[in-house]
Design a protein around this motif. Structure first.
Motif, PDB file in Angstrom:
ATOM      1  N   THR A 151       0.792  -1.051   0.090  1.00 52.37           N
ATOM      2  CA  THR A 151      -0.137  -0.034  -0.146  1.00 52.37           C
ATOM      3  C   THR A 151       0.878   1.247  -0.009  1.00 52.37           C
ATOM      4  O   THR A 151       2.198   1.053   0.030  1.00 52.37           O
ATOM      5  N   ASP A 152       0.431   2.480  -0.042  1.00 54.10           N
ATOM      6  CA  ASP A 152       1.155   3.761  -0.127  1.00 54.10           C
ATOM      7  C   ASP A 152       1.795   3.724   1.389  1.00 54.10           C
ATOM      8  O   ASP A 152       2.865   4.652   1.417  1.00 54.10           O
ATOM      9  N   SER A 153       1.538   3.025   2.532  1.00 56.30           N
ATOM     10  CA  SER A 153       2.458   3.018   3.679  1.00 56.30           C
ATOM     11  C   SER A 153       3.440   1.903   3.605  1.00 56.30           C
ATOM     12  O   SER A 153       4.274   1.609   4.550  1.00 56.30           O
ATOM     13  N   GLY A 154       3.488   1.358   2.495  1.00 53.04           N
ATOM     14  CA  GLY A 154       4.520   0.240   2.201  1.00 53.04           C
ATOM     15  C   GLY A 154       4.057  -1.002   2.925  1.00 53.04           C
ATOM     16  O   GLY A 154       4.957  -1.758   2.949  1.00 53.04           O
ATOM     17  N   TRP A 155       2.997  -1.333   3.462  1.00 55.07           N
ATOM     18  CA  TRP A 155       2.490  -2.496   4.028  1.00 55.07           C
ATOM     19  C   TRP A 155       2.097  -3.586   2.908  1.00 55.07           C
ATOM     20  O   TRP A 155       1.274  -3.188   2.258  1.00 55.07           O
ATOM     21  N   PRO A 156       2.388  -4.750   2.982  1.00 53.06           N
ATOM     22  CA  PRO A 156       2.285  -5.819   2.237  1.00 53.06           C
ATOM     23  C   PRO A 156       0.634  -6.240   2.356  1.00 53.06           C
ATOM     24  O   PRO A 156       0.192  -6.187   3.522  1.00 53.06           O
ATOM     25  N   VAL A 157       0.245  -6.657   1.039  1.00 51.13           N
ATOM     26  CA  VAL A 157      -1.340  -6.775   1.281  1.00 51.13           C
ATOM     27  C   VAL A 157      -1.236  -8.424   1.159  1.00 51.13           C
ATOM     28  O   VAL A 157      -1.148  -8.887   0.009  1.00 51.13           O
ATOM     29  N   VAL A 158      -1.828  -9.019   2.315  1.00 49.83           N
ATOM     30  CA  VAL A 158      -1.922 -10.364   2.553  1.00 49.83           C
ATOM     31  C   VAL A 158      -3.085 -10.767   3.189  1.00 49.83           C
ATOM     32  O   VAL A 158      -2.974 -11.361   4.354  1.00 49.83           O
ATOM     33  N   PRO A 159      -4.170 -10.833   2.415  1.00 51.61           N
ATOM     34  CA  PRO A 159      -5.436 -11.075   2.942  1.00 51.61           C
ATOM     35  C   PRO A 159      -5.523 -12.499   3.853  1.00 51.61           C
ATOM     36  O   PRO A 159      -6.037 -12.636   4.713  1.00 51.61           O
TER      37      PRO A 159
END
Ligand code: BGC
Length: 427
Positions: free
Chosen positions: A309-317
């Motif tokens: 995301t824009d905060s650099g957090w990985p997207v891992v549902p």
């Protein structure tokens, strides 16, 4: 994304979350908090901004409640500012907000502490826990006739780690492991607040703790040990005392005061357990590159192959399913029903398809956890509005509704319309 989101059980509660300091503005009508002082220190907030105006929500709350009603949520999680309650007329604002929500058919879910500690108080002092309980009793006395669900604290883990151990959030202390009493005193404050709320007749009480699976960077013992320590500090140290009445091995000895007696208070039974979930962490042994520039006994690593995301957090549902089934396995029957009290992501733009994909994926992952037998009763998106994102200032936008911080104009994003449709389908 494939097809409609599966149906959640009848009575499942849908909502959105915000917090006082991040949206209210109107600093001139309340006492100062540790966050006001921190933001005034040059270089502490990335864009040099403060929350003096933020979303000007104190003046525009009617418009914001109309946005909630238009979205069709059942519930709204906001936070009560302790510094505002300490100020003349401060409780009147929450009284009006609560009335406005009830009139719109949206259940108020107040959080009693979301990081904006009155300036002059200090979580290193045990007395702050008693002061908190006194403040909670005042809020409960005023709003208790209309509030059915209460949240004591928001993310004591982040507040301890970022605010007191690493110094990148208010109050900006860099105490490293000497910050542990801050965690203990917040947990004690939580337990005392539960008692104060029960004494006022409350029946729906929970906490909002941040959690995420911790994945070791490799199978090497050094990486596994580092990941285990990280998991203890971020996850178990905050959930075990509440749900099992004890600290993880080796932690209790480091805490101040009569820890056994305090644990009895801390473990007061809860009606629900709030989980704030954003992303998992991949953690290894120290590699000399830690983003906080401190000598930490672990290092966060990238999760390869995942968008961020824009905060650099990985997207891992799927890590949300793993987190919840893991919680169920660890805490068993001691675990009250779970509510996801925050989930969301920072992305720019009005046509925020990436946010829709994030939320869609996480709702499916949440549904999988329910199918696997985890008792989850509600889901709150973070956040209703773009807002003051702490040390990031206004750079990271988490809202379903865009806020133009020059004009204060609110514009619903594509994700607002998408979530409204999801809620319609779920009814
Ligand atoms: C906090 C929110 C914050 C969000 C996104 C959570 O840790 O409770 O206040 O805005 O994450 O960073």
């Amino acid at each position: 994304m494939s097809g409609p989101i599966p149906a959640f059980p009848a009575g499942f509660r849908w909502g959105v979350s915000t917090s006082a300091h991040q949206i209210e503005g109107a600093v001139e009508t309340r006492e100062r908090s540790v966050w006001d002082a921190f933001s005034d220190r040059p270089g502490r907030v990335r864009d040099g901004s403060t929350a003096a105006v933020a979303c000007d929500h104190c003046r525009r709350y009617r418009e914001d409640v109309a946005l909630l009603a238009g979205l069709g949520v059942d519930a709204y999680r906001f936070s009560v500012s302790w510094p505002r309650v300490n100020s003349p007329g401060g409780l009147d604002f929450y009284d009006r907000l609560t009335d406005e929500l009830c009139a719109a058919g949206v259940r108020p879910v107040p959080t009693l502490f979301h990081w904006d500690l009155p300036l002059g108080l200090d979580w290193r002092q045990r007395a702050t826990a008693d002061r908190f309980a006194g403040y909670v009793a005042r809020v409960a006395d005023r709003l208790g006739d209309r509030v059915g669900s209460w949240i004591t604290l928001n993310e004591p883990a982040e507040h301890t780690l970022l605010g007191h151990a690493l110094g990148v959030h208010a109050p900006g202390e860099r105490l490293l492991f000497d910050a542990l009493p801050v965690a203990h005193h917040q947990l004690l404050a939580h337990g005392l607040a539960v008692r104060a709320l029960r004494a006022a007749g409350a029946t729906g009480i929970g906490i909002a703790n941040s959690h995420g699976p911790t994945w070791p960077a490799s199978e090497q013992p050094a990486d596994r040990e580092a990941a285990d320590l990280y998991d203890t500090l971020l996850n178990r140290m905050f959930a075990d005392p509440l749900l099992l009445g004890r600290y993880p091995d080796g932690v209790g000895e480091l805490m101040p005061g009569d820890v056994d007696a305090d644990l009895e208070v801390i473990a007061e039974p809860l009606d629900f357990y709030g989980v704030n979930y954003y992303a998992p962490a991949r953690v290894g042994a120290p590699d000399g590159t830690d983003q906080f520039g401190a000598e930490l006994p672990f290092s966060r690593r990238e999760i390869p192959g995942r968008p961020v995301t824009d905060s650099g957090w990985p997207v891992v549902p799927k890590a949300l399913t793993e987190l919840l089934t893991g919680f169920r396995a660890r805490y068993g029957d001691r675990l009250p029903p779970i509510v996801i009290t925050e989930n969301g992501c920072a992305y720019d733009g009005l046509d925020d398809q990436a946010r829709i994909a994030y939320l869609d994926g996480h709702l499916r992952a949440l549904h999988e956890a329910l199918t696997a037998g985890v008792d989850v009763r509600g889901y709150f998106v973070w956040s209703l509005l773009d807002n003051f994102e702490w040390a990031e200032g206004y750079a990271h936008r988490f809202g379903l509704v865009h806020v133009d911080f020059t004009t204060q104009r609110r514009t619903p994003k594509a994700s607002y319309r998408w979530f409204r449709e999801v809620l319609r389908e779920q009814r």
